[in-house]
Design an enzyme around this catalytic site. Sequence first.
Site, PDB file in Angstrom:
ATOM      1  N   HIS A  38       0.988  -1.216   0.052  1.00  0.00           N
ATOM      2  CA  HIS A  38      -0.127   0.316  -0.295  1.00  0.00           C
ATOM      3  C   HIS A  38       0.896   1.512  -0.059  1.00  0.00           C
ATOM      4  O   HIS A  38       0.526   2.157  -0.866  1.00  0.00           O
ATOM      5  CB  HIS A  38      -1.342  -0.227   1.162  1.00  0.00           C
ATOM      6  CG  HIS A  38      -1.789  -1.204   1.264  1.00  0.00           C
ATOM      7  ND1 HIS A  38      -1.573  -2.269   2.125  1.00  0.00           N
ATOM      8  CD2 HIS A  38      -2.772  -1.656   0.571  1.00  0.00           C
ATOM      9  CE1 HIS A  38      -2.614  -2.850   1.986  1.00  0.00           C
ATOM     10  NE2 HIS A  38      -3.517  -2.068   1.288  1.00  0.00           N
ATOM     11  N   SER A 185       0.498  -9.332   1.578  1.00  0.00           N
ATOM     12  CA  SER A 185      -0.864  -9.193   1.586  1.00  0.00           C
ATOM     13  C   SER A 185      -1.388  -9.030   3.085  1.00  0.00           C
ATOM     14  O   SER A 185      -0.587  -9.495   3.692  1.00  0.00           O
ATOM     15  CB  SER A 185      -1.262 -10.536   0.462  1.00  0.00           C
ATOM     16  OG  SER A 185      -2.792 -10.998   1.325  1.00  0.00           O
ATOM     17  N   SER A 186      -2.054  -8.572   3.997  1.00  0.00           N
ATOM     18  CA  SER A 186      -3.283  -7.864   4.496  1.00  0.00           C
ATOM     19  C   SER A 186      -3.005 -10.058   5.443  1.00  0.00           C
ATOM     20  O   SER A 186      -3.037  -9.850   6.310  1.00  0.00           O
ATOM     21  CB  SER A 186      -4.430  -7.650   4.590  1.00  0.00           C
ATOM     22  OG  SER A 186      -4.133  -6.454   4.166  1.00  0.00           O
TER      23      SER A 186
END
Length: 253
Positions: A38, A185-186
């Site tokens: 992000h 990735s989360s």
Amino acid sequence: MMRTITSIAEWRRVRAELPASPRGIGFVPTMGNLHAGHRALLERARVESDVTVLSIFVNPTQFNDPRDLAVYPRTLPEDLALAAGLADYVFAPTPAEIYPDEYRFRVTETKLAQELEGAHRPGHFDGVLTVVLRLLHLVQPRRAYFGEKDWQQLQLVKDMTAAFFLPVEIVACATVREANGLALSSRNARLSAGARAAAGAFSEILRTSPDAATAAQRLTAAGFGVDYVDDRAGVRLGAIRIEGTRLIDNVPL
Ligand code: PAF
């Protein structure tokens, strides 16, 4: 100074007062739990735009599994710390604000959205496309930034903006990876240290296998549950399960 806005009414007031500017608004839509992937989107938006807007909204309509929604990490203070200095505005509305119609109105794509991720997660892309459309209408950005890791999402968002003549450029940003090749990735936070190390083999196998069927066999042999491996449009896409967590990735062919 970054400003956090949680109501649509307040955001509309702010948006109306933003002057037209040569490079306009760069928009990064997220569900929070921000990581270096992000950050890369925000950094690019900041370089290319006059104003950078980050949205943080855990979108309930894209979770086909309610347990997934329940355990999705909500980490607003950490997210705001990561975004500080990169975003000018953080838009973090509630589900009631985004869905005043209780999701009676939604966007359905009838081809690509039904395959691959869509086949394994019924309704997922209806939720994604609907929230992205609503957010794009609210934010009115010049550009919106999406990661290539979610290849199918990226294609569908591009196609939707073209289909509905939305005046926004969808910018694809390269997948950010850990040193072992695991795409950020989360969901990686749910993995044990051992699984996280083992998951590095996912992209490696996608990249080095001669065809999709061989990649699927090698992933199974490596101990992953394989939902699909598929070659299309110049990329090899895969979805696997490890320790009950689903991971997706893609590599160029
Ligand atoms: O990629 C995501 O984080 C989400 O699918 C998105 C685009 C923010 C829509 O909720």
